[in-house]
Design an enzyme around this catalytic site. Sequence first.
Site, mmCIF file in Angstrom:
data_model
loop_
_atom_site.group_PDB
_atom_site.id
_atom_site.type_symbol
_atom_site.label_atom_id
_atom_site.label_comp_id
_atom_site.label_asym_id
_atom_site.label_seq_id
_atom_site.Cartn_x
_atom_site.Cartn_y
_atom_site.Cartn_z
ATOM 1 N N VAL A 65 0.956 -1.214 -0.058
ATOM 2 C CA VAL A 65 0.025 -0.046 0.108
ATOM 3 C C VAL A 65 0.883 1.267 0.062
ATOM 4 O O VAL A 65 0.600 2.177 -0.649
ATOM 5 C CB VAL A 65 -0.984 -0.108 1.195
ATOM 6 C CG1 VAL A 65 -1.888 1.155 1.252
ATOM 7 C CG2 VAL A 65 -1.836 -1.314 0.985
ATOM 8 N N VAL B 44 9.578 8.860 4.294
ATOM 9 C CA VAL B 44 9.275 7.373 4.584
ATOM 10 C C VAL B 44 9.964 6.771 5.620
ATOM 11 O O VAL B 44 11.050 6.882 5.504
ATOM 12 C CB VAL B 44 9.265 6.843 3.125
ATOM 13 C CG1 VAL B 44 9.135 5.479 3.171
ATOM 14 C CG2 VAL B 44 8.886 7.728 2.062
ATOM 15 N N VAL C 253 -11.905 -0.297 4.989
ATOM 16 C CA VAL C 253 -12.903 -1.553 4.601
ATOM 17 C C VAL C 253 -13.262 -1.317 3.407
ATOM 18 O O VAL C 253 -13.608 -0.477 2.770
ATOM 19 C CB VAL C 253 -14.259 -1.133 5.760
ATOM 20 C CG1 VAL C 253 -15.428 -2.218 5.212
ATOM 21 C CG2 VAL C 253 -13.722 -1.171 7.051
ATOM 22 N N ILE D 47 -13.056 0.447 -2.279
ATOM 23 C CA ILE D 47 -14.384 0.814 -2.471
ATOM 24 C C ILE D 47 -14.572 2.168 -1.519
ATOM 25 O O ILE D 47 -14.118 2.025 -0.496
ATOM 26 C CB ILE D 47 -15.264 -0.039 -2.047
ATOM 27 C CG1 ILE D 47 -15.117 -1.650 -2.930
ATOM 28 C CG2 ILE D 47 -17.067 0.141 -1.717
ATOM 29 C CD1 ILE D 47 -16.028 -2.734 -2.414
ATOM 30 N N GLU E 53 -2.747 -14.445 3.496
ATOM 31 C CA GLU E 53 -1.394 -14.565 4.198
ATOM 32 C C GLU E 53 -0.970 -15.823 4.266
ATOM 33 O O GLU E 53 -1.845 -16.962 4.306
ATOM 34 C CB GLU E 53 -1.778 -13.824 5.480
ATOM 35 C CG GLU E 53 -2.411 -12.543 5.591
ATOM 36 C CD GLU E 53 -1.712 -11.366 4.945
ATOM 37 O OE1 GLU E 53 -0.350 -11.413 5.163
ATOM 38 O OE2 GLU E 53 -2.163 -10.506 4.486
ATOM 39 N N ASP F 20 -10.834 -10.637 10.007
ATOM 40 C CA ASP F 20 -10.513 -9.405 9.273
ATOM 41 C C ASP F 20 -11.853 -8.762 9.113
ATOM 42 O O ASP F 20 -12.387 -7.668 9.067
ATOM 43 C CB ASP F 20 -9.991 -9.824 7.875
ATOM 44 C CG ASP F 20 -9.903 -8.611 6.858
ATOM 45 O OD1 ASP F 20 -8.993 -7.839 6.711
ATOM 46 O OD2 ASP F 20 -10.755 -8.618 5.992
ATOM 47 N N LYS G 84 -13.696 -5.067 10.141
ATOM 48 C CA LYS G 84 -14.279 -4.352 9.359
ATOM 49 C C LYS G 84 -15.920 -4.008 9.669
ATOM 50 O O LYS G 84 -16.337 -3.085 9.390
ATOM 51 C CB LYS G 84 -14.382 -4.720 7.957
ATOM 52 C CG LYS G 84 -12.819 -5.036 7.576
ATOM 53 C CD LYS G 84 -12.670 -5.826 6.035
ATOM 54 C CE LYS G 84 -11.488 -5.746 5.534
ATOM 55 N NZ LYS G 84 -11.109 -6.784 4.437
ATOM 56 N N GLY H 158 -5.454 -5.205 -2.621
ATOM 57 C CA GLY H 158 -4.273 -4.681 -3.643
ATOM 58 C C GLY H 158 -3.993 -3.193 -3.527
ATOM 59 O O GLY H 158 -4.394 -2.549 -2.895
HETATM 60 N N1 HSE Z 1 -6.792 -9.792 3.361
HETATM 61 C C1 HSE Z 1 -7.965 -8.943 3.179
HETATM 62 C C2 HSE Z 1 -8.857 -9.754 2.303
HETATM 63 C C3 HSE Z 1 -7.558 -7.638 2.493
HETATM 64 O O1 HSE Z 1 -8.752 -10.617 1.616
HETATM 65 O O2 HSE Z 1 -10.186 -8.998 1.898
HETATM 66 C C4 HSE Z 1 -7.168 -6.483 3.324
HETATM 67 O O3 HSE Z 1 -8.412 -6.246 4.228
#
Ligand code: HSE
Length: 369
Positions: free
Chosen positions: A11, A30, A115, A119, A173, A184, A188, A285
């Site tokens: 990112v 940075v 989140v 989007i 991961e 995750d 969110k 991404g």
């Molecule tokens: N690992 C997350 C996903 C991406 O697969 O949606 C980052 O939030």
Amino acid sequence: MNIGLLGFGVVGKGVYEITQQRSDMQVTHVLCLEDIQLPDAKVAKDFREILDDETVDTVVEAMGGLHPAYEFVKAAIEAGKNVVTSNKALVCTFYDELIPLAKEKGVSFRSTAAVGGGIGWLSELERARRVQKLQQVGGIMNGTCNYILDNMTRLGLDYSVVLKQAQQLGYAEANPSTDVDGIDTWHKVILSANIAFGVTVDKETVPVAGISRITAEDVANFKAHGRICKLISTGKCVDGVYSVYVQPTLVKDGEPEAAVPMNYNLITFIGEISGRMSFFGQGAGRYPTAYNVVQDLVDVLEGKSFYAPYGQKVSADNSEKLCYYIRGGKGLPAPATEIWGNAAITDRVSVSAVHAWLKQNPEAFIAAL
Ligand code: HSE
């Protein structure tokens, strides 16, 4: 705007590239532990170089993880710097502390990329709640889980085979637990509910069930009954009662969620005026995520702070009753009304009762109908 960028990975590098083409903002520092050289930014190995530099007005946190991201973000806010982050675990875990602190210090704090990746979900929630009461948020918020479930459904493959593919493609991961165990998505939906309803949902009251126990046989059972399994998050507020949970859910063929392919997200709110509004796109991404970080930076320039006022702490009630597909475990949390292959479909039972049963039966797989 002078930006101190923390992290130069997927990112961070994307943010650096996009801002290089803009005249209203520049990455001047940075934080990166590797030996890199940049033509237009100072590379620091010590965060203090960024913190102590008064010309840096905004910090972008793109490191991930809780520590030291939390300590750095907190110090930046205390020093009067705006913060933009894509780190949902950080914002969700330290919501109680960071949101009031940002307000007290009069700085902007944005996290749209946390989140839905690219989007504009949280920023749309901010707009949505200005003109109506929101009743529900949620949907497909994890691309890795959707990739796995979609490939198992379309190709009839085993969970372990598709998980390996997802890891090779860089979606999951190396330790995929955060994605496949629903953590995750949990972060969110809690963050989304906090913003949508203007509250602070007690995380301990939000149950989560993931997809790691699903088998090819389960998927065949679902197909035989015209259903498709998706990992769905739900956040509801009905007459001041909150339901917030994450669980595999059997959607009907033909419903919008059923058609979401590969690693895409489909996130929805229901508002009392607008009705259902859904947002589809790439939830992860480099460029989609960096795009939303830069959108946040523009919002900071325009003076926007956090999305919603910090609200009172509430518990999720989750007494809502649903029918469940249950395979494995000892007994059932409610009487069976049907048998699908080697699994039972239960009578309606509260979400909280099923998740309490699952805690005692972690080898079982559950999905709501
Ligand atoms: N690992 C997350 C996903 C991406 O697969 O949606 C980052 O939030």
